[in-house]
Write a protein that holds these residues in place. Structure first.
Motif, PDB file in Angstrom:
ATOM      1  N   CYS A 141       0.849  -1.201   0.000  1.00  0.00           N
ATOM      2  CA  CYS A 141       0.000   0.000   0.000  1.00  0.00           C
ATOM      3  C   CYS A 141       0.877   1.240   0.000  1.00  0.00           C
ATOM      4  O   CYS A 141       2.068   1.167   0.305  1.00  0.00           O
ATOM      5  CB  CYS A 141      -0.945   0.007   1.204  1.00  0.00           C
ATOM      6  SG  CYS A 141      -0.132   0.294   2.768  1.00  0.00           S
ATOM      7  N   THR A 159      -4.000   1.853   9.931  1.00  0.00           N
ATOM      8  CA  THR A 159      -5.286   1.383   9.391  1.00  0.00           C
ATOM      9  C   THR A 159      -5.044   0.381   8.258  1.00  0.00           C
ATOM     10  O   THR A 159      -5.625  -0.705   8.246  1.00  0.00           O
ATOM     11  CB  THR A 159      -6.110   2.579   8.872  1.00  0.00           C
ATOM     12  OG1 THR A 159      -6.270   3.493   9.954  1.00  0.00           O
ATOM     13  CG2 THR A 159      -7.472   2.147   8.358  1.00  0.00           C
ATOM     14  N   HIS A 160      -4.145   0.720   7.325  1.00  0.00           N
ATOM     15  CA  HIS A 160      -3.800  -0.212   6.231  1.00  0.00           C
ATOM     16  C   HIS A 160      -3.179  -1.487   6.796  1.00  0.00           C
ATOM     17  O   HIS A 160      -3.479  -2.585   6.356  1.00  0.00           O
ATOM     18  CB  HIS A 160      -2.777   0.424   5.287  1.00  0.00           C
ATOM     19  CG  HIS A 160      -3.348   1.457   4.364  1.00  0.00           C
ATOM     20  ND1 HIS A 160      -4.198   1.127   3.343  1.00  0.00           N
ATOM     21  CD2 HIS A 160      -3.173   2.791   4.303  1.00  0.00           C
ATOM     22  CE1 HIS A 160      -4.524   2.230   2.686  1.00  0.00           C
ATOM     23  NE2 HIS A 160      -3.917   3.254   3.248  1.00  0.00           N
ATOM     24  N   ARG A 162      -3.358  -3.004   9.644  1.00  0.00           N
ATOM     25  CA  ARG A 162      -4.218  -3.966  10.347  1.00  0.00           C
ATOM     26  C   ARG A 162      -4.939  -4.857   9.351  1.00  0.00           C
ATOM     27  O   ARG A 162      -5.056  -6.063   9.551  1.00  0.00           O
ATOM     28  CB  ARG A 162      -5.192  -3.225  11.262  1.00  0.00           C
ATOM     29  CG  ARG A 162      -4.448  -2.649  12.453  1.00  0.00           C
ATOM     30  CD  ARG A 162      -5.337  -2.053  13.535  1.00  0.00           C
ATOM     31  NE  ARG A 162      -4.476  -1.533  14.587  1.00  0.00           N
ATOM     32  CZ  ARG A 162      -4.322  -0.247  14.877  1.00  0.00           C
ATOM     33  NH1 ARG A 162      -4.998   0.674  14.197  1.00  0.00           N
ATOM     34  NH2 ARG A 162      -3.509   0.128  15.826  1.00  0.00           N
ATOM     35  N   VAL A 163      -5.402  -4.271   8.255  1.00  0.00           N
ATOM     36  CA  VAL A 163      -6.075  -5.062   7.208  1.00  0.00           C
ATOM     37  C   VAL A 163      -5.063  -5.997   6.534  1.00  0.00           C
ATOM     38  O   VAL A 163      -5.308  -7.192   6.368  1.00  0.00           O
ATOM     39  CB  VAL A 163      -6.708  -4.122   6.157  1.00  0.00           C
ATOM     40  CG1 VAL A 163      -7.332  -4.923   5.027  1.00  0.00           C
ATOM     41  CG2 VAL A 163      -7.720  -3.198   6.811  1.00  0.00           C
ATOM     42  N   LEU A 164      -3.904  -5.448   6.163  1.00  0.00           N
ATOM     43  CA  LEU A 164      -2.901  -6.239   5.432  1.00  0.00           C
ATOM     44  C   LEU A 164      -2.321  -7.357   6.296  1.00  0.00           C
ATOM     45  O   LEU A 164      -2.129  -8.482   5.820  1.00  0.00           O
ATOM     46  CB  LEU A 164      -1.768  -5.331   4.948  1.00  0.00           C
ATOM     47  CG  LEU A 164      -2.141  -4.375   3.812  1.00  0.00           C
ATOM     48  CD1 LEU A 164      -1.078  -3.285   3.659  1.00  0.00           C
ATOM     49  CD2 LEU A 164      -2.304  -5.133   2.493  1.00  0.00           C
ATOM     50  N   PHE A 166      -3.747  -8.895   8.700  1.00  0.00           N
ATOM     51  CA  PHE A 166      -4.797  -9.899   8.854  1.00  0.00           C
ATOM     52  C   PHE A 166      -4.799 -10.846   7.646  1.00  0.00           C
ATOM     53  O   PHE A 166      -4.859 -12.058   7.787  1.00  0.00           O
ATOM     54  CB  PHE A 166      -6.143  -9.172   8.992  1.00  0.00           C
ATOM     55  CG  PHE A 166      -7.305 -10.086   9.232  1.00  0.00           C
ATOM     56  CD1 PHE A 166      -7.433 -10.755  10.444  1.00  0.00           C
ATOM     57  CD2 PHE A 166      -8.266 -10.275   8.250  1.00  0.00           C
ATOM     58  CE1 PHE A 166      -8.519 -11.605  10.668  1.00  0.00           C
ATOM     59  CE2 PHE A 166      -9.345 -11.119   8.469  1.00  0.00           C
ATOM     60  CZ  PHE A 166      -9.467 -11.784   9.675  1.00  0.00           C
ATOM     61  N   LYS A 167      -4.671 -10.269   6.453  1.00  0.00           N
ATOM     62  CA  LYS A 167      -4.677 -11.076   5.215  1.00  0.00           C
ATOM     63  C   LYS A 167      -3.379 -11.879   5.071  1.00  0.00           C
ATOM     64  O   LYS A 167      -3.356 -12.929   4.456  1.00  0.00           O
ATOM     65  CB  LYS A 167      -4.777 -10.158   3.985  1.00  0.00           C
ATOM     66  CG  LYS A 167      -6.136  -9.569   3.766  1.00  0.00           C
ATOM     67  CD  LYS A 167      -6.160  -8.957   2.370  1.00  0.00           C
ATOM     68  CE  LYS A 167      -7.219  -7.891   2.253  1.00  0.00           C
ATOM     69  NZ  LYS A 167      -6.854  -6.866   1.284  1.00  0.00           N
TER      70      LYS A 167
END
Ligand SMILES: Nc1ncnc2c1ncn2[C@@H]1O[C@H](COP(=O)(O)OP(=O)(O)O)[C@@H](O)[C@H]1O
Ligand SMILES: O=C(O)C1=C[C@@H](OP(=O)(O)O)[C@@H](O)[C@H](O)C1
Ligand SMILES: [Mg+2]
Length: 169
Positions: A141, A159-160, A162-164, A166-167
């Motif tokens: 990102c 914010t980015h 935490r999503v990344l 997780f994936k």
């Protein structure tokens, strides 16, 4: 997490904030090179040239990417060797920072620690940005830091992340 991006996009400054927030260790790749060489970045460039610096940079990168729970703030040119970029992608979540030429020029005004900007800093920033216009696009990102405070940049990255993260697992 690995921070990449042009000089003065804030990798070193934001890395420190991110490390505090996440409870990770902050590793500045330039600081690792300086420690290993026992001399400053301008001295390394002046005495041994850029090619030598890049070799040292790649060696230190391989070492630091073996560590867990670290934020690695790279130098702006660390991505130029394809092997380095591939290793970064393989070892962690890569976050690119960007900023406009004007913002970068304002941030580096009066700074003597970046040999590639010596002389006409404004011209050099614009030329290097053009040369590297695609160099940072492999990141997972990108956050544009222009007009944001360091804290705002840090929160956007988290914010980015935490999503990344997780994936990524
Ligand atoms: N979002 C920001 N807004 C304003 N100044 C910043 C921001 N991020 C970094 N800076 C400042 O810009 C300069 C360069 O930042 P630095 O973290 O050394 O960048 P890099 O490691 O990417 O070269 C420092 O003086 C830093 O405090
Ligand atoms: O972009 C570059 O080629 C460089 C960036 C610098 O680090 P920062 O990006 O932290 O300024 C430092 O590694 C060296 O002066 C070369
Ligand atoms: Mg830095």
């Amino acid at each position: 997490m690995i921070l990449i991006g042009m000089m003065a996009t804030g990798k070193s400054a934001i890395g420190t904030l991110l490390a505090e927030e996440l409870g990770y260790e902050m590793v500045d790749l330039d600081a690792e090179i300086v420690r290993h060489e026992g001399r400053s970045i301008p001295e390394i460039f002046a005495e041994n040239g850029e090619v030598y610096f890049r070799t040292s940079e790649s060696d230190r990168l391989r070492e630091v990417l073996e560590r867990d729970r670290v934020i690695v703030a790279t130098g702006g040119g660390a991505v130029l060797a394809a092997a380095n970029a591939n290793l970064m992608k393989e070892k962690g979540i890569v976050v690119a920072l960007s900023a406009t030429a004007e913002e970068i020029i304002a941030r580096v005004a009066g700074d003597r620690n970046r040999p590639l900007l010596a002389g006409n800093a404004e011209e050099n920033v614009r030329r290097i940005l053009e040369e590297r216009k695609d160099a940072y696009s492999f990141a997972h990102c990108t956050v544009d830091t222009t007009g944001l405070t360091e804290d705002e940049v840090c929160q956007r990255i988290l914010t980015h992340y935490r999503v990344l993260a997780f994936k990524h697992v």
